[in-house]
Scaffold this motif. Sequence first.
Motif, PDB file in Angstrom:
ATOM      1  N   ILE A   1       0.980  -1.063   0.254  1.00 23.96           N
ATOM      2  CA  ILE A   1       0.144  -0.050   0.051  1.00 23.96           C
ATOM      3  C   ILE A   1       1.106   1.372   0.001  1.00 23.96           C
ATOM      4  N   MET A   2       0.704   2.276  -0.709  1.00 20.15           N
ATOM      5  CA  MET A   2       1.179   3.584  -0.527  1.00 20.15           C
ATOM      6  C   MET A   2       0.227   4.700  -0.531  1.00 20.15           C
ATOM      7  N   VAL A   3       0.674   5.521   0.056  1.00 15.09           N
ATOM      8  CA  VAL A   3      -0.355   6.783   0.338  1.00 15.09           C
ATOM      9  C   VAL A   3       0.365   7.699  -0.608  1.00 15.09           C
ATOM     10  N   ILE A   4      -0.741   8.374  -1.396  1.00 19.13           N
ATOM     11  CA  ILE A   4      -0.138   9.189  -2.408  1.00 19.13           C
ATOM     12  C   ILE A   4      -1.231  10.074  -3.137  1.00 19.13           C
ATOM     13  N   ALA A   5      -1.024  11.570  -3.414  1.00 21.85           N
ATOM     14  CA  ALA A   5      -2.102  12.160  -3.988  1.00 21.85           C
ATOM     15  C   ALA A   5      -2.542  11.907  -5.192  1.00 21.85           C
ATOM     16  N   GLU A   6      -3.949  11.869  -5.459  1.00 14.12           N
ATOM     17  CA  GLU A   6      -4.241  11.517  -6.882  1.00 14.12           C
ATOM     18  C   GLU A   6      -3.635  12.347  -7.799  1.00 14.12           C
ATOM     19  N   ALA A   7      -3.171  13.428  -7.792  1.00 15.20           N
ATOM     20  CA  ALA A   7      -2.547  14.261  -8.908  1.00 15.20           C
ATOM     21  C   ALA A   7      -1.127  13.576  -8.853  1.00 15.20           C
ATOM     22  N   ASP A   8      -0.480  13.059  -8.104  1.00 20.71           N
ATOM     23  CA  ASP A   8       0.734  12.132  -8.153  1.00 20.71           C
ATOM     24  C   ASP A   8       0.729  10.979  -8.848  1.00 20.71           C
ATOM     25  N   MET A   9      -0.496  10.311  -9.127  1.00 21.43           N
ATOM     26  CA  MET A   9      -0.644   9.325  -9.946  1.00 21.43           C
ATOM     27  C   MET A   9      -0.783   9.365 -11.439  1.00 21.43           C
ATOM     28  N   GLU A  10      -1.007  10.483 -11.869  1.00 19.62           N
ATOM     29  CA  GLU A  10      -1.360  10.886 -13.204  1.00 19.62           C
ATOM     30  C   GLU A  10       0.295  10.638 -14.046  1.00 19.62           C
ATOM     31  N   GLY A  11       0.019  10.227 -15.271  1.00 19.94           N
ATOM     32  CA  GLY A  11       1.281  10.164 -16.165  1.00 19.94           C
ATOM     33  C   GLY A  11       1.425   8.627 -16.490  1.00 19.94           C
ATOM     34  N   GLU A  12       2.711   8.402 -17.045  1.00 20.20           N
ATOM     35  CA  GLU A  12       3.023   7.041 -17.292  1.00 20.20           C
ATOM     36  C   GLU A  12       4.319   6.586 -16.363  1.00 20.20           C
ATOM     37  N   GLY A  13       4.388   5.439 -16.372  1.00 21.62           N
ATOM     38  CA  GLY A  13       5.789   5.076 -15.783  1.00 21.62           C
ATOM     39  C   GLY A  13       5.489   4.775 -14.546  1.00 21.62           C
ATOM     40  N   ALA A  14       6.619   4.414 -13.414  1.00 21.11           N
ATOM     41  CA  ALA A  14       6.770   4.102 -12.336  1.00 21.11           C
ATOM     42  C   ALA A  14       6.591   5.716 -11.640  1.00 21.11           C
ATOM     43  N   PHE A  15       6.021   5.385 -10.158  1.00 17.27           N
ATOM     44  CA  PHE A  15       5.846   6.658  -9.227  1.00 17.27           C
ATOM     45  C   PHE A  15       7.235   7.123  -8.807  1.00 17.27           C
ATOM     46  N   ASP A  16       7.265   8.514  -8.689  1.00 16.00           N
ATOM     47  CA  ASP A  16       8.582   9.074  -8.153  1.00 16.00           C
ATOM     48  C   ASP A  16       8.445   8.873  -6.638  1.00 16.00           C
ATOM     49  N   PRO A  17       9.320   8.330  -5.907  1.00 23.53           N
ATOM     50  CA  PRO A  17       9.206   8.038  -4.469  1.00 23.53           C
ATOM     51  C   PRO A  17       8.820   9.457  -3.606  1.00 23.53           C
ATOM     52  N   ARG A  18       9.664  10.529  -4.244  1.00 20.17           N
ATOM     53  CA  ARG A  18       9.314  11.594  -3.512  1.00 20.17           C
ATOM     54  C   ARG A  18       7.871  12.247  -3.535  1.00 20.17           C
ATOM     55  N   THR A  19       7.177  11.504  -4.206  1.00 15.92           N
ATOM     56  CA  THR A  19       5.513  11.717  -3.958  1.00 15.92           C
ATOM     57  C   THR A  19       4.736  10.955  -3.096  1.00 15.92           C
ATOM     58  N   VAL A  20       5.544   9.779  -2.540  1.00 21.13           N
ATOM     59  CA  VAL A  20       4.758   8.803  -1.688  1.00 21.13           C
ATOM     60  C   VAL A  20       4.991   9.336  -0.343  1.00 21.13           C
ATOM     61  N   LEU A  21       3.681   9.420   0.198  1.00 22.55           N
ATOM     62  CA  LEU A  21       3.821   9.914   1.644  1.00 22.55           C
ATOM     63  C   LEU A  21       3.957   8.792   2.723  1.00 22.55           C
ATOM     64  N   THR A  22       3.501   7.898   2.433  1.00 26.95           N
ATOM     65  CA  THR A  22       3.639   6.797   3.213  1.00 26.95           C
ATOM     66  C   THR A  22       3.764   5.227   2.372  1.00 26.95           C
ATOM     67  N   ALA A  23       4.890   4.335   2.856  1.00 23.24           N
ATOM     68  CA  ALA A  23       4.756   2.938   2.319  1.00 23.24           C
ATOM     69  C   ALA A  23       4.326   1.813   3.338  1.00 23.24           C
ATOM     70  N   ILE A  24       3.532   1.101   3.080  1.00 28.05           N
ATOM     71  CA  ILE A  24       3.013   0.124   4.158  1.00 28.05           C
ATOM     72  C   ILE A  24       3.131  -1.080   3.483  1.00 28.05           C
ATOM     73  N   GLU A  25       3.649  -2.141   4.386  1.00 25.70           N
ATOM     74  CA  GLU A  25       4.251  -3.484   3.860  1.00 25.70           C
ATOM     75  C   GLU A  25       3.354  -4.375   4.852  1.00 25.70           C
ATOM     76  N   VAL A  26       2.548  -5.592   4.438  1.00 26.88           N
ATOM     77  CA  VAL A  26       2.202  -6.550   5.114  1.00 26.88           C
ATOM     78  C   VAL A  26       3.282  -7.772   4.963  1.00 26.88           C
ATOM     79  N   VAL A  27       3.809  -8.190   6.124  1.00 33.34           N
ATOM     80  CA  VAL A  27       4.855  -9.030   5.908  1.00 33.34           C
ATOM     81  C   VAL A  27       4.606 -10.295   5.401  1.00 33.34           C
ATOM     82  N   SER A  28       5.347 -10.878   4.244  1.00 32.49           N
ATOM     83  CA  SER A  28       5.239 -11.924   3.767  1.00 32.49           C
ATOM     84  C   SER A  28       5.621 -13.300   4.370  1.00 32.49           C
ATOM     85  N   ARG A  29       5.012 -14.279   4.279  1.00 24.87           N
ATOM     86  CA  ARG A  29       5.235 -15.542   5.009  1.00 24.87           C
ATOM     87  C   ARG A  29       6.734 -16.067   4.456  1.00 24.87           C
TER      88      ARG A  29
END
Length: 200
Positions: A90-118
């Motif tokens: 899960i990543m918390v990001i502004a809708e406006a920063d999801m526009e465009g093509e390609g990977a997201f710029d990490p500087r626009t990601v407010l929070t990263a959330i991970e559910v630990v994989s077994r």
Amino acid sequence: MKATPQGGTSHRYRALRTFVLSTDDTVPGTFEITKEGLVHDLRAPSGRHELTAALIRRRLEQVMPDVLVAHTGKPDIEDAPHGIMRRPDIMVIAEADMEGEGAFDPRTVLTAIEVVSRSNPDNDWVTKLRDYPLMGIPVYAIFDPRTGTGAVLTDIHSTPQGPRYATRKDFVYGEDVTIAEWTISTQDLPRYQSEQGQAD
């Protein structure tokens, strides 16, 4: 704003990136790129892992402003100069920063959330704990269905080993947890089953 590979990116990283993009949706699991090379997470696309992510996403979006999204899935976040490509659960990001093509710029990601994989818990507890502050992601939250615990990491600071989170707040499932500016319940989040060989 989207990230694009830089002209100075190493040949090794470009080769790994080409491989990851070419195998997308053709090989089970998820490939990510770290400083050490490829990480292949074989987690199944359903089960308690995905239910946990769905519940966290729903609870976050109930308390966040409408201009923000708790996004799951593609695309990746890419820091080409550091040779890192990650895909948070899960990543918390502004809708406006999801526009465009390609990977997201990490500087626009407010929070990263991970559910630990077994299958590969060190990917979340060790390598992402190193990579996310290096990428400049200000808040990293970890939920661990193996133990029913987690942690929220904040306050990036410089260390001899590189940027690291200075503050860690641990929590136990059942407690409320504050992630950045938003507090959600961890009540009734699923746990992995204890039987040997059970995958989620």
